[in-house]
Scaffold this active site. Structure first.
Site, PDB file in Angstrom:
ATOM      1  N   ASP A 189      -5.486   9.447  -4.958  1.00 15.22           N
ATOM      2  CA  ASP A 189      -7.250   8.764  -4.934  1.00 15.22           C
ATOM      3  C   ASP A 189      -7.982  10.076  -4.207  1.00 15.22           C
ATOM      4  O   ASP A 189      -8.968  10.118  -3.505  1.00 15.22           O
ATOM      5  CB  ASP A 189      -7.309   7.639  -4.322  1.00 15.22           C
ATOM      6  N   GLU A 275       0.165   9.931  10.987  1.00 11.54           N
ATOM      7  CA  GLU A 275       0.324  11.057  10.808  1.00 11.54           C
ATOM      8  C   GLU A 275       1.094  12.648  11.785  1.00 11.54           C
ATOM      9  O   GLU A 275       1.740  12.538  11.640  1.00 11.54           O
ATOM     10  CB  GLU A 275      -0.370  12.274  10.007  1.00 11.54           C
TER      11      GLU A 275
END
Length: 325
Positions: A189, A275
């Protein structure tokens, strides 16, 4: 009268003998070797260029031309281009094929790229299988389902899919010497500039850069001073060890192989911290390599396709043909 003839004959006789001797000596000398003239091809240097002599079978090599031919036949070795491994999690939705098409159009323009496409599904779908077969890209098609208990809003997504891509990479290189490579988590995306792939290809350990349209801001980025990351410009939880988006970093393949236990965690990982939890296992902030002009250029954006309005879609298929969207 006869005496006059004899007198003239004896006068000319010595000169006649001298001429005969000289002719005999000249005919006994060896003839000089014949040097064939080189043949000139009108296209040896290309149409419209100067005509160059071609090598003759009898004559030796023509100096200058032979050296030029040798340089063409043996070009200097070029350094091997590191492979970019792009791991893309994907799942079934109305815009899935459209998102993958945009991503494939970008990847086709990147040299030495291998696409690892991982479906969130119990089996490979026909749509994605057909798409990859026609994409014309070096690719690997994987699938792994996300457990239902982890599909609640607010929980991290695509964890199992990214870990499946990591496992495939480690398995592929476990019995062979790893070639130069870079790993990048390329969600479907996002929109990617081609310049981004040029930047990440020189990654030595972990490289970072800004990401646009993320975190409630126009962009987020690492703060850099004297070529080192010293902080984060972000709109959400700047106290994270690595306040960075998934699209904001790349990792050397050698680092991935040297840290076989480094994966994305489900247990103990808070929302938005995947992350940081992953990068803490393989590097430190001081070791990060700023890219994109010291993290001042945005080369990737979270564009996210607009949610599709299917209010007029019939409950049952009414069209006379079945069209894949």
């Amino acid at each position: 009268m006869k005496s006059v003839l004899f007198s003239r004959f004896f006068i000319l006789l010595p000169w006649i003998l001298i001429v005969i001797i000289m002719l005999d000596v000249d005919t006994r000398r060896p003839a000089p070797p014949l040097t064939p003239r080189p043949y000139f091809s009108p296209y040896a240097a290309g149409r419209g260029g100067p005509r160059l002599p071609l090598r003759s079978r009898r004559a030796g090599p023509v100096r200058g031309v032979e050296k030029r031919n040798e340089s063409r036949q043996q070009p200097p070795p070029q350094p091997q281009l590191p492979t970019i491994y792009a791991i893309t999690p994907t799942y079934s939705r109305p815009v899935q094929k459209a998102e993958l098409t945009r991503l494939a159009n970008t990847f086709r323009q990147v040299a030495q790229l291998h696409w690892i496409l991982v479906e969130d599904a119990a089996a490979r779908s026909e749509l994605v299988s057909r798409f990859l077969a026609r994409a014309g890209l070096p690719s690997t098609h994987l699938h792994v389902p996300t457990p239902r208990r982890y599909k609640r809003p607010g929980l991290p997504r695509a964890t199992e899919q990214r870990n499946a891509g990591l496992a495939w990479l480690r398995q592929r290189h476990q019995h062979q010497r790893a070639q130069p490579g870079v790993l990048f988590f390329a969600d479907d995306d996002n929109t990617y500039s081609l310049e981004l792939f040029q930047e990440m290809r020189t990654t030595r350990k972990v490289s970072v850069w800004p990401v646009g349209l993320v975190g409630g801001r126009r962009y987020e980025r690492p703060l850099v001073e004297n070529g080192k990351v010293v902080g984060w410009y972000t709109g959400w939880r700047a106290d994270r060890p690595f306040a960075i988006d998934m699209a904001g970093f790349a990792v050397s393949l050698q680092v991935i192989l040297s840290n076989p236990k480094a994966v994305f965690k489900r247990r103990g990982s808070q929302p938005g911290m995947q992350e940081s939890d992953f990068l803490k296992q393989i590097t430190t902030v001081e070791e990060l390599e700023p890219k994109a002009n010291n993290c001042t250029k945005v080369l990737v954006w979270h564009t996210r396709t607009e949610k599709v309005n299917l209010a007029n879609e019939p409950k049952y298929h009414l069209d006379t043909v079945k069209i894949e969207v």
